[in-house]
Motif scaffolding. Structure first.
Motif: not given
Lengths: 114, 110
Positions: A27-43
């Protein structure tokens, strides 16, 4: 709420179907991010929202991926005509836009395309 | 874009040992975060440390921004420290997205 929440926690879908993944930021956070993480990998970064606007969609892998945010709160990531290579954990994060911009992550949605 | 390299990729310790994890980055940064990803996949914030040194219990971190690296120290390791440690930076012209390293997989044996 105390943290970022995501739903569903797990989603199994058949190739070719559409899926919707939901994120509720802190609540109150104006920034939102989506990331993807494949198996065994970074984001990998997918998309960023400032309020309800998405100034940078460059991380979306294809035009089958889209996202929206309403009320400067909930965001939905939609994947149309899912493919097996879409199988991954999709993580959402939120932050303030003053001070540190420290990002806090939700538990993720594990998507399996069969 | 900015590149992030973490080392070592894998580390196995006996409980009680100390360790140092390293993160190198290729450009100036205005944000650097260390995360622990537990076996259930949850990313837990450890440090926000674009520069300087911080300590939190058995963990501490140092970022030398001018030399483009950060170190995460774990002392007196416990089995619950097991998991993947990620370094993530914001910089190289971006003021929002984090670029992640590939992580260090830490296994602490009893």
């Amino acid at each position: 709420g105390a943290g970022v929440s995501q739903s569903p926690s797990n989603k199994v879908t058949e190739k070719g179907k559409d899926v919707e993944l939901r994120c509720d930021p802190i609540s109150g956070h104006t920034a939102l991010y989506w990331y993807r993480q494949r198996l065994g990998q970074g984001l990998e970064f997918l998309i960023y929202f400032q309020g309800n606007s998405a100034p940078d969609k460059s991380g979306l892998p294809s035009d089958r991926f889209s996202a929206e945010r309403t009320g400067e709160s909930v965001s939905t990531l939609t994947i149309q005509r899912t493919q097996q290579e879409d199988s991954a954990v999709y993580l959402c994060a939120s932050s303030t836009t003053v001070g540190s911009y420290e990002q806090y992550f939700g538990p993720g949605t594990r998507l399996t395309v069969t | 874009g900015i590149q992030v390299e973490q080392s070592p990729p894998d580390l196995i310790l006996q409980e009680g040992a100390n360790s140092t994890l390293r993160c190198n980055f290729s450009d100036s940064v205005n944000n650097l975060q260390w995360f622990h990803q537990n076996p259930w996949g949850q990313l837990i914030n450890l440090f926000y440390i674009p520069s300087g040194t911080k300590q939190n219990g058995r963990l501490s971190a140092t970022t030398v921004a001018t030399e483009r690296y950060s170190l995460l120290y774990i002392s007196s390791s416990q089995t619950t420290d097991s998991g993947v440690y990620f370094c993530a930076v914001k910089g190289g012209g971006s003021n929002y997205k984090l670029t992640f390293g590939k992580g260090t997989l830490l296994t602490v044996n009893p």
